[in-house]
Scaffold this motif. Structure first.
Motif, PDB file in Angstrom:
ATOM      1  N   ILE A   1       0.841  -1.205   0.000  1.00 38.50           N
ATOM      2  CA  ILE A   1       0.000   0.000   0.000  1.00 38.50           C
ATOM      3  C   ILE A   1       0.876   1.256   0.000  1.00 38.50           C
ATOM      4  CG2 ILE A   1      -1.812   1.258   1.234  1.00 38.50           C
ATOM      5  CD1 ILE A   1      -2.681  -1.416  -0.135  1.00 38.50           C
ATOM      6  N   VAL A   2       1.999   1.195   0.710  1.00 42.03           N
ATOM      7  CA  VAL A   2       2.942   2.326   0.683  1.00 42.03           C
ATOM      8  C   VAL A   2       3.411   2.584  -0.750  1.00 42.03           C
ATOM      9  CG1 VAL A   2       5.276   3.055   1.370  1.00 42.03           C
ATOM     10  CG2 VAL A   2       3.714   2.066   3.068  1.00 42.03           C
ATOM     11  N   LYS A   3       3.752   1.514  -1.445  1.00 40.76           N
ATOM     12  CA  LYS A   3       4.225   1.663  -2.840  1.00 40.76           C
ATOM     13  C   LYS A   3       3.118   2.246  -3.726  1.00 40.76           C
ATOM     14  CE  LYS A   3       7.692  -2.067  -3.100  1.00 40.76           C
ATOM     15  NZ  LYS A   3       7.642  -2.853  -1.851  1.00 40.76           N
ATOM     16  N   MET A   4       1.910   1.728  -3.558  1.00 39.62           N
ATOM     17  CA  MET A   4       0.808   2.197  -4.415  1.00 39.62           C
ATOM     18  C   MET A   4       0.516   3.675  -4.161  1.00 39.62           C
ATOM     19  SD  MET A   4      -1.790  -1.057  -4.529  1.00 39.62           S
ATOM     20  CE  MET A   4      -1.087  -2.703  -4.527  1.00 39.62           C
ATOM     21  N   GLN A   5       0.528   4.065  -2.891  1.00 40.05           N
ATOM     22  CA  GLN A   5       0.287   5.483  -2.588  1.00 40.05           C
ATOM     23  C   GLN A   5       1.361   6.352  -3.246  1.00 40.05           C
ATOM     24  OE1 GLN A   5       2.164   7.653  -0.232  1.00 40.05           O
ATOM     25  NE2 GLN A   5       0.863   9.305  -0.996  1.00 40.05           N
TER      26      GLN A   5
END
Lengths: 226, 289
Positions: free
Chosen positions: B98-102
Motif C-alpha cells: 500500500i505504501v508503494k501504491m500510494q
C-alpha cells in the motif's frame, strides 16, 4: 501516431524489401530466401504507414507466451503450490485467446498465414522443472510483453487497433504482477520507474530480449519508430 | 449506454461549467483535436464502441479525468496509511504494497499536473472525500469500516484500481494525436493494472474468491445501483474484429482448447474492457461531496 516522419523510414523499408515477410502471402514458409531474417514491415508498397507490422509483432509475442504456458502446463513442475497449476492454466488459456485474437485481426496479413507450420520457440534457457524456475521465466516473459505493448500503442495508425491492443495489454500487466508475486511477495511494482510509470520498450529493444527464444533472426528495421 | 442518462451526467458535472472558460483558453495551447474530428477521419462504428457513443472529449478533458481519479486514489491510500495500529495485517508485505501504491498515485498526480500545466490547462481542485460513501453522513454508508477493517479497505481498493484500468483504457483513444501523452497514458494504465492485480492477490491471500484479473468466477463485491458499474460490461463474452469489420471472433472454432469454460470464463478474463468517462464520474461521485 504521427505520420510526419515516415518518409525517411520508408526508404529503409524499400532497401530491405527482399527480407520483408509480413503480408507476403505467396511465401510458402516464414523464412525468406536471402537470409534467415523475420522483418515485419510497418509500411505498404508506397511507403504509407500500416499497422500490419506492429500487429504481427504483437502476434509473435502472444505466440511466444502461449507456447511457453502450453509447455509448462503439459509438464508442470512437481513442487507447484496449491492453486498454481490453475493459475498457469488460466495464463495459458488467456495467451491462446490473445494469439487467436490477433491472428483473426490480421487474417491473411499474419506473417505465418501460409506457413506449413508455426515457429517453434526454444525455452532451454529456463528451468521449467521447478516452480521457482517456471515463475521466474513467466515473470521475464510477462514483463517483456507488458513493456512491449506499452511501447507499441503509439506506433499504430488505426484507433480501432489501439483499442484492441489496449484490451489485452492490461491483462498482460496483471499477469506480470501475478508472476512477480509468485517469485517474491510485494514485488508487483519492480518495473515501475520514475513518475510511477510502468516500463515501455521499443520493438528493437524487445527483439533483443526475445531473440534467444525465437528460431529465426528478428529485425525491427522496417517497423515505425514514431 | 442510455444517451439521455449520459447527457444528464455530463450536465451535472460541475467542472464542465466552472472551468469552461479556462478550458477554452487551454485548447488553443493544446493544439489538439477533439475526438469528433478523429472519428471523422477514422470511422469508428458505434457497434464497436457502444460505451463511447456521443463522447466528444478532448485531450484536456481526458487528462483532467485521469488526474482526478489519481487524486482520489492518492487520498484513499494516504488516509489508509494513517489508520490506527492494527489496521494492517501482521505480514509487513501488505502495508508495504500500500505504501508503494500510494507513492505511485502521488507520482501520477504530479506527472499529470505537469502535463496539464504545460498545456496551460487547469488542474482540478481537490474535492472533499468520504470513502465510506456516506457523503459526509448525509446518506447510508457503502463502506462504513473502510479504514478500520482491512478486508473492506481492500474491496474498495480493488474497485478503484479496476476502475482506473478501465478509465485509462477508454481515454487512450482521445490521445492519439500526441505520442508522448498516449504512451504515458498506456504506462499509467499498466501501473494501475499491476496495482489491481496485487490488491486482488492480497484479497485472495486473505481468503476471498478472486483472481488477479476480473473474472466471472470472482465473488461479487459490488452493490447494485451503486458500485455495480465498476464491472458492468467488463465480463464480455464476445470480442469483435476491429472496425470496420465489427464481426464477432469465433473463439469456439479456433485452436484454443479449453473446454466448456472457454466462452463463459476464459474469454471474459482474457480482455479488460474500457469504461466511459461518464461511468467513471459516477464511481468517483460515490466518494466525493
Amino acid at each position: 501516431m504521427q505520420r510526419r516522419s515516415f518518409f525517411k523510414v520508408a526508404g529503409a523499408s524499400v532497401a530491405a524489401s527482399t527480407l520483408v515477410l509480413a503480408g507476403c502471402s505467396d511465401d510458402p514458409e516464414p523464412t525468406p530466401v536471402a537470409e534467415n531474417v523475420l522483418a515485419f514491415s510497418g509500411f505498404n508498397s508506397t511507403g504509407q504507414p500500416i499497422d500490419d507490422g506492429i500487429l504481427n509483432y504483437a502476434y509473435l509475442l502472444t505466440q511466444l507466451e502461449a507456447a511457453f504456458y502450453l509447455k509448462v502446463v503439459a509438464a508442470p513442475p512437481a513442487d507447484l503450490q496449491p492453486g498454481e497449476l490453475a493459475y498457469l492454466t488460466d495464463l495459458r488459456d488467456h495467451e491462446l485467446i490473445h494469439r487467436e485474437y490477433l491472428k483473426a485481426i490480421l487474417g491473411s496479413k499474419a506473417y505465418d498465414s501460409s506457413a506449413a507450420a508455426p515457429l517453434e520457440f526454444t525455452f532451454t534457457s529456463f528451468t521449467l522443472t521447478t516452480r521457482a524456475g517456471v515463475w521466474a521465466a513467466a515473470q521475464q516473459l510477462e514483463d517483456i510483453g507488458a513493456a512491449a505493448y506499452n511501447g507499441a500503442g503509439k506506433l499504430l495508425t488505426v484507433t480501432a487497433n489501439l483499442l484492441a491492443l489496449a484490451k489485452i495489454a492490461s491483462v498482460e500487466s496483471r499477469h506480470a504482477a501475478l508472476a512477480h508475486e509468485m517469485v517474491q511477495a510485494d514485488s508487483f511494482g519492480a518495473t515501475i520507474g520514475a513518475d510511477g510509470l510502468d516500463d515501455a520498450k521499443t520493438p528493437t529493444e524487445v527483439f533483443v530480449l526475445i531473440q534467444p527464444f525465437v528460431p529465426i533472426k528478428l529485425s525491427a528495421a522496417n517497423l515505425p519508430t514514431t | 449506454m442510455d444517451i439521455l442518462k449520459l447527457l444528464a451526467d455530463l450536465a451535472e458535472t460541475p467542472t464542465d461549467l466552472t472551468q469552461l472558460a479556462s478550458r477554452r483558453a487551454a485548447l488553443d495551447g493544446l493544439r489538439r483535436v477533439g475526438a469528433k474530428t478523429i472519428a471523422a477521419a477514422l470511422p469508428l462504428s458505434l457497434a464497436a464502441l457502444p460505451s463511447q457513443a456521443g463522447d466528444t472529449r478532448t485531450v484536456l478533458d481526458s487528462l483532467q479525468l485521469a488526474v482526478r481519479l489519481e487524486q482520489l486514489q492518492n487520498a484513499f491510500y494516504s488516509r489508509a496509511l494513517t489508520s490506527a495500529a492494527g489496521f494492517f495485517p501482521a505480514d509487513a508485505n501488505f502495508r508495504s504494497s500500500i505504501v508503494k501504491m500510494q507513492a505511485h498515485q502521488q507520482q501520477h498526480v504530479a506527472l499529470l499536473t505537469r502535463i496539464i500545466s504545460s498545456s496551460n490547462g487547469d488542474t482540478p481542485t481537490l474535492p472533499n472525500y468520504d470513502f465510506t460513501g456516506s457523503k459526509n453522513n448525509t446518506q447510508a454508508s457503502l463502506f462504513p469500516n473502510v479504514f478500520s477493517n482491512f478486508d473492506e479497505f481492500l474491496r474498495l481498493a480493488q474497485l478503484l484500481e479496476d476502475t482506473s484500468v478501465r478509465a485509462y483504457k477508454a481515454i487512450v483513444e482521445f490521445l492519439v494525436q500526441d505520442n508522448y501523452t498516449l504512451q504515458t497514458a498506456l504506462q499509467l494504465h499498466s501501473t494501475e493494472a499491476r496495482h489491481a492485480a496485487r490488491i486482488r492477490t492480497m484479497r485472495r491471500l486473505r481468503g476471498a474468491v478472486v483472481k488477479p484479473w476480473p473474472s466471472p468466477t470472482d465473488a461479487d463485491i459490488t452493490i447494485a445501483g451503486r458500485t455495480a458499474v465498476v464491472y458492468a460490461t467488463e465480463h464480455a463474452t464476445t470480442q469483435l474484429l476491429p472496425a470496420p469489420a465489427n464481426t464477432p471472433i469465433p473463439f469456439r472454432l479456433l485452436p484454443i482448447g479449453s473446454g466448456a469454460n472457454l466462452l463463459t470464463q476464459s474469454v471474459p478474463e482474457a480482455f479488460d474492457e474500457p469504461l466511459a468517462a461518464a461511468e467513471v464520474e459516477l464511481i468517483m461521485g460515490l466518494f466525493t461531496y
